[in-house]
Design a protein around this motif. Sequence first.
Motif, PDB file in Angstrom:
ATOM      1  N   ALA A  37       0.842  -1.196   0.000  1.00 10.43           N
ATOM      2  CA  ALA A  37       0.000   0.000   0.000  1.00 10.43           C
ATOM      3  C   ALA A  37       0.880   1.249   0.000  1.00 10.43           C
ATOM      4  O   ALA A  37       1.852   1.332   0.751  1.00 10.43           O
ATOM      5  CB  ALA A  37      -0.906  -0.004   1.221  1.00 10.43           C
ATOM      6  N   PHE A  38       0.552   2.189  -0.856  1.00 11.10           N
ATOM      7  CA  PHE A  38       1.251   3.470  -0.886  1.00 11.10           C
ATOM      8  C   PHE A  38       0.534   4.443   0.041  1.00 11.10           C
ATOM      9  O   PHE A  38      -0.704   4.445   0.102  1.00 11.10           O
ATOM     10  CB  PHE A  38       1.267   4.046  -2.305  1.00 11.10           C
ATOM     11  N   PRO A  39       1.273   5.266   0.756  1.00 11.13           N
ATOM     12  CA  PRO A  39       0.610   6.272   1.593  1.00 11.13           C
ATOM     13  C   PRO A  39      -0.135   7.283   0.732  1.00 11.13           C
ATOM     14  O   PRO A  39       0.192   7.475  -0.449  1.00 11.13           O
ATOM     15  CB  PRO A  39       1.767   6.934   2.354  1.00 11.13           C
ATOM     16  N   ALA A  40      -1.132   7.911   1.327  1.00  9.62           N
ATOM     17  CA  ALA A  40      -1.891   8.930   0.603  1.00  9.62           C
ATOM     18  C   ALA A  40      -0.981  10.093   0.236  1.00  9.62           C
ATOM     19  O   ALA A  40      -0.064  10.444   0.997  1.00  9.62           O
ATOM     20  CB  ALA A  40      -3.044   9.426   1.459  1.00  9.62           C
ATOM     21  N   PRO A  41      -1.178  10.706  -0.925  1.00 10.02           N
ATOM     22  CA  PRO A  41      -0.329  11.835  -1.331  1.00 10.02           C
ATOM     23  C   PRO A  41      -0.325  12.945  -0.292  1.00 10.02           C
ATOM     24  O   PRO A  41      -1.381  13.301   0.254  1.00 10.02           O
ATOM     25  CB  PRO A  41      -0.978  12.304  -2.639  1.00 10.02           C
ATOM     26  N   PHE A  42       0.864  13.478  -0.028  1.00 13.76           N
ATOM     27  CA  PHE A  42       0.982  14.585   0.926  1.00 13.76           C
ATOM     28  C   PHE A  42       0.816  15.905   0.171  1.00 13.76           C
ATOM     29  O   PHE A  42       1.672  16.276  -0.637  1.00 13.76           O
ATOM     30  CB  PHE A  42       2.341  14.565   1.628  1.00 13.76           C
ATOM     31  N   THR A  43      -0.285  16.574   0.426  1.00 16.75           N
ATOM     32  CA  THR A  43      -0.577  17.834  -0.271  1.00 16.75           C
ATOM     33  C   THR A  43      -0.661  19.017   0.682  1.00 16.75           C
ATOM     34  O   THR A  43      -1.009  20.117   0.266  1.00 16.75           O
ATOM     35  CB  THR A  43      -1.898  17.720  -1.051  1.00 16.75           C
ATOM     36  N   GLY A  44      -0.329  18.798   1.947  1.00 19.00           N
ATOM     37  CA  GLY A  44      -0.382  19.884   2.922  1.00 19.00           C
ATOM     38  C   GLY A  44       0.830  20.781   2.833  1.00 19.00           C
ATOM     39  O   GLY A  44       1.724  20.601   2.000  1.00 19.00           O
ATOM     40  N   ALA A  45       0.844  21.763   3.706  1.00 21.60           N
ATOM     41  CA  ALA A  45       1.977  22.691   3.758  1.00 21.60           C
ATOM     42  C   ALA A  45       3.231  21.960   4.221  1.00 21.60           C
ATOM     43  O   ALA A  45       3.175  21.107   5.120  1.00 21.60           O
ATOM     44  CB  ALA A  45       1.661  23.839   4.709  1.00 21.60           C
ATOM     45  N   LEU A  46       4.343  22.271   3.600  1.00 17.46           N
ATOM     46  CA  LEU A  46       5.624  21.684   3.997  1.00 17.46           C
ATOM     47  C   LEU A  46       6.164  22.489   5.168  1.00 17.46           C
ATOM     48  O   LEU A  46       7.055  23.335   5.043  1.00 17.46           O
ATOM     49  CB  LEU A  46       6.584  21.681   2.808  1.00 17.46           C
ATOM     50  N   ASP A  47       5.599  22.210   6.321  1.00 13.19           N
ATOM     51  CA  ASP A  47       5.864  22.980   7.544  1.00 13.19           C
ATOM     52  C   ASP A  47       6.009  21.973   8.679  1.00 13.19           C
ATOM     53  O   ASP A  47       5.019  21.535   9.263  1.00 13.19           O
ATOM     54  CB  ASP A  47       4.705  23.946   7.802  1.00 13.19           C
ATOM     55  N   PHE A  48       7.251  21.583   8.976  1.00 12.38           N
ATOM     56  CA  PHE A  48       7.478  20.490   9.907  1.00 12.38           C
ATOM     57  C   PHE A  48       8.373  20.917  11.075  1.00 12.38           C
ATOM     58  O   PHE A  48       9.218  21.805  10.955  1.00 12.38           O
ATOM     59  CB  PHE A  48       8.137  19.311   9.191  1.00 12.38           C
ATOM     60  N   THR A  49       8.198  20.219  12.184  1.00 10.52           N
ATOM     61  CA  THR A  49       9.003  20.460  13.373  1.00 10.52           C
ATOM     62  C   THR A  49      10.418  19.940  13.154  1.00 10.52           C
ATOM     63  O   THR A  49      10.603  18.822  12.658  1.00 10.52           O
ATOM     64  CB  THR A  49       8.391  19.745  14.587  1.00 10.52           C
ATOM     65  N   SER A  50      11.413  20.722  13.531  1.00 12.01           N
ATOM     66  CA  SER A  50      12.793  20.256  13.458  1.00 12.01           C
ATOM     67  C   SER A  50      13.083  19.351  14.650  1.00 12.01           C
ATOM     68  O   SER A  50      12.694  19.641  15.779  1.00 12.01           O
ATOM     69  CB  SER A  50      13.769  21.431  13.475  1.00 12.01           C
ATOM     70  N   LYS A  51      13.781  18.230  14.386  1.00 10.46           N
ATOM     71  CA  LYS A  51      14.128  17.325  15.482  1.00 10.46           C
ATOM     72  C   LYS A  51      15.148  17.946  16.431  1.00 10.46           C
ATOM     73  O   LYS A  51      15.368  17.438  17.523  1.00 10.46           O
ATOM     74  CB  LYS A  51      14.655  16.006  14.930  1.00 10.46           C
ATOM     75  N   TYR A  52      15.761  19.059  16.012  1.00  2.32           N
ATOM     76  CA  TYR A  52      16.711  19.762  16.870  1.00  2.32           C
ATOM     77  C   TYR A  52      16.083  21.004  17.513  1.00  2.32           C
ATOM     78  O   TYR A  52      16.795  21.879  18.005  1.00  2.32           O
ATOM     79  CB  TYR A  52      17.942  20.183  16.060  1.00  2.32           C
ATOM     80  N   ASP A  67      11.507  15.296  17.862  1.00  2.00           N
ATOM     81  CA  ASP A  67      11.822  14.230  16.924  1.00  2.00           C
ATOM     82  C   ASP A  67      10.598  13.354  16.673  1.00  2.00           C
ATOM     83  O   ASP A  67      10.316  12.983  15.523  1.00  2.00           O
ATOM     84  CB  ASP A  67      12.981  13.394  17.468  1.00  2.00           C
ATOM     85  N   ARG A  68       9.863  13.045  17.721  1.00  2.00           N
ATOM     86  CA  ARG A  68       8.639  12.256  17.551  1.00  2.00           C
ATOM     87  C   ARG A  68       7.617  13.012  16.706  1.00  2.00           C
ATOM     88  O   ARG A  68       6.954  12.428  15.839  1.00  2.00           O
ATOM     89  CB  ARG A  68       8.056  11.909  18.925  1.00  2.00           C
ATOM     90  N   ALA A  69       7.494  14.305  16.955  1.00  5.70           N
ATOM     91  CA  ALA A  69       6.560  15.122  16.171  1.00  5.70           C
ATOM     92  C   ALA A  69       6.969  15.157  14.702  1.00  5.70           C
ATOM     93  O   ALA A  69       6.124  15.027  13.800  1.00  5.70           O
ATOM     94  CB  ALA A  69       6.495  16.534  16.744  1.00  5.70           C
ATOM     95  N   PHE A  70       8.260  15.318  14.460  1.00  2.00           N
ATOM     96  CA  PHE A  70       8.772  15.346  13.087  1.00  2.00           C
ATOM     97  C   PHE A  70       8.441  14.048  12.350  1.00  2.00           C
ATOM     98  O   PHE A  70       7.941  14.064  11.216  1.00  2.00           O
ATOM     99  CB  PHE A  70      10.284  15.571  13.114  1.00  2.00           C
ATOM    100  N   HIS A  71       8.691  12.920  12.995  1.00  2.00           N
ATOM    101  CA  HIS A  71       8.442  11.638  12.336  1.00  2.00           C
ATOM    102  C   HIS A  71       6.951  11.421  12.084  1.00  2.00           C
ATOM    103  O   HIS A  71       6.571  10.838  11.052  1.00  2.00           O
ATOM    104  CB  HIS A  71       9.025  10.500  13.170  1.00  2.00           C
ATOM    105  N   GLN A  72       6.122  11.892  12.980  1.00  2.00           N
ATOM    106  CA  GLN A  72       4.687  11.748  12.771  1.00  2.00           C
ATOM    107  C   GLN A  72       4.209  12.634  11.620  1.00  2.00           C
ATOM    108  O   GLN A  72       3.410  12.217  10.775  1.00  2.00           O
ATOM    109  CB  GLN A  72       3.936  12.102  14.059  1.00  2.00           C
TER     110      GLN A  72
END
Length: 349
Positions: A37-52, A67-72
Motif C-alpha cells: 500500500a502506498f501512503p496517501a499523497p501529501f498535499t499539505g503545507a511543507l511545515d514540519f518540526t525540526s528534530k533539533y 523528533d517524535r513530532a517530526f516523524h509523525q
Amino acid sequence: MIIAVVMAASAGATLHPPAGYQQAPQHHAASRFTCPAFPAPFTGALDFTSKYEGSDSARATLNPQADRAFHQQTKSITGLEKVVSQVVAGFAHDGNPARAECVVNGLDLWARAGALTTVAKNHTGKSMRKWALATLASSWLQLKFSPAHPLEGQQEKVADIEHWLSHLADLTVADWRDLPLKRVNNHSYWAAWAIMATAVVTDRRDLFDQSLAMYRTAANQVDNAGFLPNELRREQRTFSYHNYAIQPLVMIALFARSNGVEVTSENNKALQRLANRVLSGFDNPDVFTRKTGIPQDIAFTRQASSLAWLEGWCALEECGPEVKQRIAALRPLHSTRLGGDLSWLFAPH
C-alpha cells in the motif's frame, strides 16, 4: 578550462546515469509479488518540526519530543520513500514487471495530486522535499534505464510522473540556490544530488548545470585539511555530518563523469581530501575531537546505510584494501536517498 571544453563537447548529448543503472535485472522470473500500500499523497503545507528544536546554533542536540513530532508529521513522505526504494530494489534482482507497474501506479497518484509542491514554509519543509526527490528520482532512474524496459506501455502515467519530478526539481532549485556561504552545508549538497538525479531522469541540461554549480560551491568549501567549515559547527556530530555531507557529492561526481564532466579535480581534488578525512575518522575519530574540542558521536559508523556511499566512492576512485574489506563485510549496502542498493549499482559483480 578542460571542464568547460568537456561540457561544451557533451552539451548536446542525452544525459544518462552510470552503467550500474543500465544493467539487466539479475533474474527474469515473475516471482510472487504483492504491491504494498502506498501512503496517501501529501498535499499539505511543507511545515514540519525540526528534530533539533530548542537546540543552540550547533543544531547538534536531539529533542526527543520534537523528533517524535517530526516523524509523525512526515510519516507519509518517508513511507513513500521506503516503499518506492524497496520495490525498485526488488525489481533489480528479480525483474518482475509487476514491481515497475506498482511503482508507476503509486507515484502517479502523488503526481496527479501535485504532492510536495506546496510552499515550503520552513527549512525542514524544504529539506523533506529535496530528500524525497532524491529518493524518487534516483529510484526511477533504475526503471527508466533498465534494458528490460519495464515502463513500456505506461507512457501517459510515466509522462505525468516525470513532469511532476521535473516540477519538484525546479522548486528544489528555488529553495536552495543563492544562499550565503555561511548557510551552504550538507542540505545544499543533498539538494544538488536530487537535482542531478532528476536532470538525468528528465534529460534537462539546465538542471544538470545547476547541480554542478552547487557541487563546485561545496568543493570550494573544503579546506586544505579536508574539513567543511560549516559542518565543524556541529559539535559532537561534526564527524557524523562530514560523513553525511560527502554522500551526495560522491553521487554527483559519478553522474557528472558519466556525462563527460570531471569534477573531482575541483579545488585541488577537494572531494578526495574530504573523503580521506572522513575515512581516517572511521579508524580514529580523534582528529575530529581535536578539531572541535568535543568528543564525537560515532554511532553512525555502525549503521551500514551511513557507509553505503563507499560503494560509489570506490567506483569513482581506487580504494585501498582496508576500505574494500570494510565494504565487503557490510554488503549489500543500501541507502534509500542515494538510489537504493548501491552494492548492486556500483560494486563489481
